[in-house]
Scaffold this motif. Structure first.
Motif, short mmCIF file in Angstrom:
data_model
loop_
_atom_site.label_atom_id
_atom_site.label_comp_id
_atom_site.label_asym_id
_atom_site.label_seq_id
_atom_site.Cartn_x
_atom_site.Cartn_y
_atom_site.Cartn_z
N HIS A 6 87.66 25.17 3.52
CA HIS A 6 89.29 25.37 3.47
C HIS A 6 89.74 26.27 2.33
O HIS A 6 89.57 25.84 1.17
CB HIS A 6 90.23 24.05 3.55
CG HIS A 6 91.54 24.29 3.84
ND1 HIS A 6 92.46 24.68 2.84
CD2 HIS A 6 92.06 24.36 5.11
CE1 HIS A 6 93.55 24.80 3.41
NE2 HIS A 6 93.69 24.49 4.73
N THR A 8 92.72 27.55 0.02
CA THR A 8 94.18 27.52 -0.10
C THR A 8 94.94 28.82 0.05
O THR A 8 96.20 28.67 0.46
CB THR A 8 94.51 27.16 -1.65
OG1 THR A 8 93.71 25.84 -1.76
CG2 THR A 8 95.66 26.66 -1.90
N ILE A 230 94.96 19.62 -6.50
CA ILE A 230 95.99 20.18 -5.81
C ILE A 230 97.19 20.14 -6.60
O ILE A 230 98.00 21.33 -6.52
CB ILE A 230 96.61 19.49 -4.47
CG1 ILE A 230 97.29 20.24 -3.73
CG2 ILE A 230 96.91 18.22 -4.99
CD1 ILE A 230 96.80 21.42 -2.93
N ASN A 266 91.53 19.82 -3.89
CA ASN A 266 91.24 18.25 -3.59
C ASN A 266 92.65 17.76 -3.56
O ASN A 266 93.62 17.86 -4.46
CB ASN A 266 90.37 17.62 -4.47
CG ASN A 266 90.87 17.37 -5.80
OD1 ASN A 266 90.35 18.14 -6.50
ND2 ASN A 266 91.14 16.15 -6.38
N ARG A 308 90.19 16.81 0.70
CA ARG A 308 91.54 17.43 0.75
C ARG A 308 92.83 16.64 1.11
O ARG A 308 94.04 16.81 0.64
CB ARG A 308 91.49 18.40 1.88
CG ARG A 308 90.85 19.70 1.61
CD ARG A 308 91.11 20.81 2.63
NE ARG A 308 92.13 21.23 2.91
CZ ARG A 308 92.83 21.10 4.12
NH1 ARG A 308 92.12 20.87 5.32
NH2 ARG A 308 94.22 21.40 4.36
#
Length: 464
Positions: A6, A8, A230, A266, A308
């Motif tokens: 994934h 961002t 994150i 994460n 995530r």
């Protein structure tokens, strides 16, 4: 093995294609070493160690280069050193040593490079100089600041406009700023604080610039993967990206002109309804945890949810992690006499990891292998299951300890003999349906810090 991750930047999973399969590069933001790190700080350590291991499995150990920085000069470090009356190196060396020991206890491989800010000052000053020469930064009152208005791509990573970023962030108001969102690259040191000479006066670097300089120095730009928590998307990674691209705007930065071809983040580790944070006082120190329970169980807990997603940290989570590993190690202990040769991990297990590091699904595959090992009647099928269980565990950092050591770690020979004698006595009492005696013995075992696990073949035990 087609790995999807994934990203961002795009907000979607993308097939991972490195720029050079013979040199896959990854950078992850590391700790600020002014105290022991709490367990939330170790979620990115373990999550990106998992990625590091998967990349090494796919491309080969020598083909993957991983850098993680150490921030060893900042306001908190300066304050701690001042309070203790020592040089900052005394503080940072102390907590870096502890951090590395805790990281090893959690089964994380050491990064290829672990650069320290204080050892990268020349590269930082050189990068700031290029930013000033490129009109992307300016000097003012002993400071050097990045000029956010000169970079049209500022905000692309976080998906925010400049006005949104100003409204949603704590920005330092200062008369020398040309724009409220401009951020510090170099600043004067206060009296008594560490300082280094520079073209703009003695001082020290800002936080964001150290990562950009370290990436350029250790890995070169662009890199394949940039990781972190994150909470670092804005402002830290947004600022990093802006600096890295503006310091050398004519350089070929790869697909899309990017600083990093994949950005990964994460989720938070939460404690109740809040993010775990030293400032909130709701922290559990990893240093304390690994002194009490096996680091492998802490690692399992950290990977029990998808990297995530937010993960709530509770005592039950740790207890379940320990029980999960007991189950897997128990299967291996009961198959101790089964000789196996090295094999590749099973396809279903690798497919789980290839799907954006789906650790919960990968764990389910471990349990399926353990079940086959326990229930299959064909010797070849059992041997295959054991070999694949060990191979799968090796990829992600589990099940490499001796099963007996897993269960009986911390018990000396005298204690082991005593426990085994008590267990034998308890088995006899249970066979005679002498429940008071069986209960008394279990109480004695509990007082010895021993957990008894009854099963169809009798009973096994482990230290609490």
């Amino acid at each position: 093995m087609n790995l999807t991750l994934h990203d961002t930047m795009t907000g979607e999973k993308r097939l991972f294609v490195p720029r050079d399969p013979a040199r896959v590069t990854m950078y992850v933001c590391g700790p600020t070493v002014y105290n022991y790190s709490h367990i939330g700080n170790f979620r990115p350590v373990v999550a990106f160690d998992l990625l590091f291991r998967v990349l090494r499995h796919i491309y080969g150990a020598e083909a993957v280069t991983y850098a993680a920085n150490i921030t060893d000069v900042d306001d908190k470090i300066n304050a701690k050193a001042s309070a203790e009356g020592v040089a900052i190196g005394v503080v940072t060396d102390r907590y870096l040593t502890a951090y590395r020991a805790d990281t090893a206890a959690l089964g994380a491989l050491p990064p290829t490079f672990q650069p320290r800010a204080t050892e990268t000052i020349d590269a930082i000053i050189a990068m700031i100089g290029r930013l000033v020469a490129n009109k992307a930064a300016y000097a003012a009152e002993g400071h050097v600041l990045f000029n956010t208005q000169t970079y049209a791509g500022y905000g692309e990573l976080s998906g925010r406009t400049l006005d949104d970023m100003i409204a949603g962030a704590r920005v330092e108001v200062a008369p020398y700023k040309q724009h409220p969102a401009d951020f510090v690259l170099w600043k004067p040191s206060k009296p008594g604080e560490p300082e280094w000479p520079s073209p703009w006066g003695a001082g020290r670097p800002g936080w964001h610039i150290e990562c950009s300089a370290m990436i350029e120095q250790t890995l070169g730009l662009p890199i394949d993967i940039h990781g972190g928590g994150i909470d670092l998307v804005f402002p830290h990674h947004e600022n990093e990206r802006a600096q890295g691209l503006c310091a050398d705007p004519d350089h070929d930065h790869g697909q899309g002109g990017g600083y990093s071809n994949y950005w990964m983040h994460n989720g938070f580790l939460t404690f109740g309804d809040e993010k775990m944070s030293k400032s909130l006082g709701n922290v559990v120190l990893a240093h304390d945890l690994v002194a009490q329970i096996p680091g492998e169980a802490v690692r399992w807990a950290l990977l029990s949810g998808h990297y995530r997603q937010p993960l709530e940290w509770t005592g039950d989570l740790l207890e379940q992690a320990r029980k999960s590993l007991d189950r897997l190690y128990g299967a291996l202990r009961r198959a101790a006499d089964l000789e196996v040769s090295p094999v590749d991990p099973p396809a279903a297990f690798l497919e789980a990891l290839a799907d954006d590091l789906n650790s919960p699904r990968a764990f389910a595959e471990l349990f399926a292998l353990a079940k086959t090992l326990e229930t299959a009647t064909d010797a070849d099928e059992r041997a295959k299951a054991k070999a694949e269980l060990l191979a799968a565990g090796a990829v992600i950092g589990f099940l490499q300890a001796d099963p007996e050591s897993w269960f009986q770690g911390g018990a000396d020979d005298a204690l082991k003999d005593k426990v085994e004698a008590l267990l034998a006595e308890r088995i006899d009492a249970r066979a005679a349906k002498d429940w008071p005696t069986a209960d008394r013995i279990r109480g004695e075992l509990d007082a010895l810090n021993v957990v008894v696990m009854d099963n169809a073949d009798g009973a096994t035990w482990r230290m609490k």
